[in-house]
Enzyme design. Structure first.
Site, short mmCIF file in Angstrom:
data_model
loop_
_atom_site.label_atom_id
_atom_site.label_comp_id
_atom_site.label_asym_id
_atom_site.label_seq_id
_atom_site.Cartn_x
_atom_site.Cartn_y
_atom_site.Cartn_z
N PHE A 199 10.57 1.62 1.26
CA PHE A 199 10.47 0.43 0.25
C PHE A 199 9.40 0.49 -0.83
CE2 PHE A 199 9.04 -3.75 -1.13
CZ PHE A 199 10.13 -4.41 -1.26
N LYS A 236 -0.98 -5.11 -4.54
CA LYS A 236 -1.26 -6.09 -3.19
C LYS A 236 -2.74 -6.26 -3.14
CE LYS A 236 3.41 -5.70 -1.06
NZ LYS A 236 4.11 -5.04 -0.75
N ASP A 251 2.91 6.08 -2.43
CA ASP A 251 2.97 4.64 -2.25
C ASP A 251 1.97 3.93 -1.47
OD1 ASP A 251 3.48 2.08 -2.63
OD2 ASP A 251 5.73 1.99 -2.81
C1 LIG Z 1 5.27 -4.59 -1.88
C2 LIG Z 1 5.66 -3.13 -2.07
C3 LIG Z 1 6.10 -2.62 -3.35
C4 LIG Z 1 6.39 -3.58 -4.42
O1 LIG Z 1 5.55 -4.31 -4.67
P1 LIG Z 1 5.87 -5.96 -5.78
O2 LIG Z 1 4.28 -6.35 -5.94
O3 LIG Z 1 6.30 -6.71 -4.71
O4 LIG Z 1 6.49 -5.50 -6.68
C5 LIG Z 1 6.07 -1.42 -3.51
N1 LIG Z 1 6.03 -0.42 -2.25
C6 LIG Z 1 5.34 -1.08 -1.40
C7 LIG Z 1 5.31 -0.12 -0.24
C8 LIG Z 1 5.12 -2.13 -0.90
O5 LIG Z 1 4.98 -2.66 0.32
#
Ligand SMILES: *Cc1c(COP(=O)(O)O)cnc(C)c1O
Length: 401
Positions: free
Chosen positions: A140, A254, A225
């Site tokens: 994700f 985040k 990520d």
């Molecule tokens: C939430 C998330 C994203 C995307 O972030 P947004 O601020 O919702 O665009 C990307 N990678 C990971 C691992 C995430 O948990």
């Protein structure tokens, strides 16, 4: 006639792309939120790690108000304080050389994909359009068209084609499959150190280190990520730190916004970041003074309030307490730091049903992929609140059929 409430208006005028639990929140402080009826709940969701600092952290709120009264937005057409100190601090705590600010996590990931493709043109001699990026199944990384193009979740993709090409998918945690998938066209490997959205999936120990060694040997970039796992969530500054891995490109988001704003970064070593030149990438709001000030304060608070150590200690306490609970429908409790998932047997219990019972017991969580409930409180949680969380979860388990 009854006056429509906030939730009624949201249902009437909002798109139906979410299915919220039946609760309307009006306030948050630390690990707690309060609903329209004045009921208090322990937040075990932390907005997918956006609330590592808890709700309305006083220092971060004060910094935001002070900055709003000075300068909030001015675009990158001009230098503006305090972007420099924010980028410097982010590089310092992650060990990366340079940082590029964006807003949402998805934009930071898009930036990483662009950087990797351009790097492959400039440093691997690939033609524009030839580069491939290897991704993991169950990944994700956000919701843009390019990112959902390589999602393994059909509902994230269905109906949204034409999709973006140039991605190759391999099983998560399988070093042999990754080794076999690397070719002369591979620019980068993109991973989450622990898959959050997929249900707090941990790879086998040593996998990330082996990925690092493989990428170095094959002259392929490792893009990590840490939008959800980073900034203390797993009991280390970065989840990569557990295996002493330094990525070539790193995404943060985040929690970087201190629980107040969307703030994201793509960080990289000198060579990778050097692909960007004036005009080839940007964002109107990326790196704005308000976001930079909030991001800087968020990093200082993590450090000065020892939130990383607290996540490790309280996470270990919470994990072992939850692992001692039993229900015939509960398959496994797993996690690292305060990044914990409770996996249910979908034939007996839905995780959604568990979250609804948990709500009735005074704690908020959310299911992911039907079978896993996230147990991820803010990192500011104290011991008494950990015990309260365990008690709520125990009562919710007891209420399950
Ligand atoms: C939430 C998330 C994203 C995307 O972030 P947004 O601020 O919702 O665009 C990307 N990678 C990971 C691992 C995430 O948990």
């Amino acid at each position: 006639m009854r006056v429509p409430g906030d939730a009624d208006l949201e249902r009437r005028y909002g798109a139906a792309n979410y299915a919220p639990l039946p609760i309307t929140l009006v306030r948050g402080e630390g690990c707690y939120v309060e609903d329209v009826q004045g009921r208090r709940y322990l937040d075990l969701m932390s907005a997918y790690s956006a609330l590592n600092h808890g709700h309305a952290h006083p220092r971060i709120v004060a910094a935001a108000i002070d900055q709003m009264q000075r300068l909030s937005v001015c675009s990158r057409a001009f230098h503006a304080a305090p972007l420099g100190p924010f980028l410097a601090q982010a590089c310092e705590v992650t060990g990366m050389a340079k940082a590029l600010p964006m807003n949402s996590g998805a934009e930071a990931v898009e930036t990483a994909l662009k950087a990797a493709r351009k790097w492959a043109c400039q440093y691997k001699g690939l033609a524009d359009g030839e580069a491939e990026i290897i991704v993991m199944d169950g990944n994700f990384h956000g919701r843009t068209i390019s990112i959902i193009s390589f999602s393994s979740e059909p509902s994230y993709r269905r109906g949204f084609a034409p999709l973006t090409g140039g991605f190759v998918q391999v099983p998560f945690g399988d070093i042999a499959a990754l080794t076999a998938a690397i070719s002369e066209r591979t620019a980068a490997v993109l991973v989450e150190p622990i898959q959050g959205e997929a249900g707090i999936r941990l790879p086998p120990p040593g996998w990330l280190k082996a990925v690092r060694e493989l990428c170095t040997r094959q002259h392929v970039l490792l893009l990590v990520d840490e939008i959800q796992t980073g900034l203390g969530r797993t009991g280390a500054w970065l989840a990569c730190d557990h295996e002493q891995v330094r990525p070539d490109g790193l995404m943060l988001g985040k929690a970087l916004g201190g629980g107040l704003l969307p703030v994201s970064l793509f960080l990289a070593h000198e060579e990778l970041m050097s692909v960007f030149t004036p005009g080839d990438h940007g964002s109107t709001f990326g790196g704005n003074p308000l976001a930079a000030r909030v991001g800087l304060e968020a990093l200082h608070v993590l450090q000065e309030e020892h939130l990383v150590d607290r996540a490790r200690q309280h996470g270990a306490m919470l994990l072992s307490a939850l692992q001692s609970l039993h229900h015939p429908g509960l398959r496994e409790v797993r996690g690292r730091g305060l990044f914990i998932g409770m996996e249910f047997d979908p034939a007996r219990v839905s995780a959604r049903q568990f979250c609804e019972l948990l709500l009735a017991e005074g704690a908020l969580s959310k299911d992911t992929h039907g079978s896993v409930a996230r147990i991820c409180p803010p990192l500011v949680i104290n011991e008494a609140e950990v015990m309260e969380a365990v008690a709520c979860i125990e009562r919710a388990l007891a209420a399950l059929p």
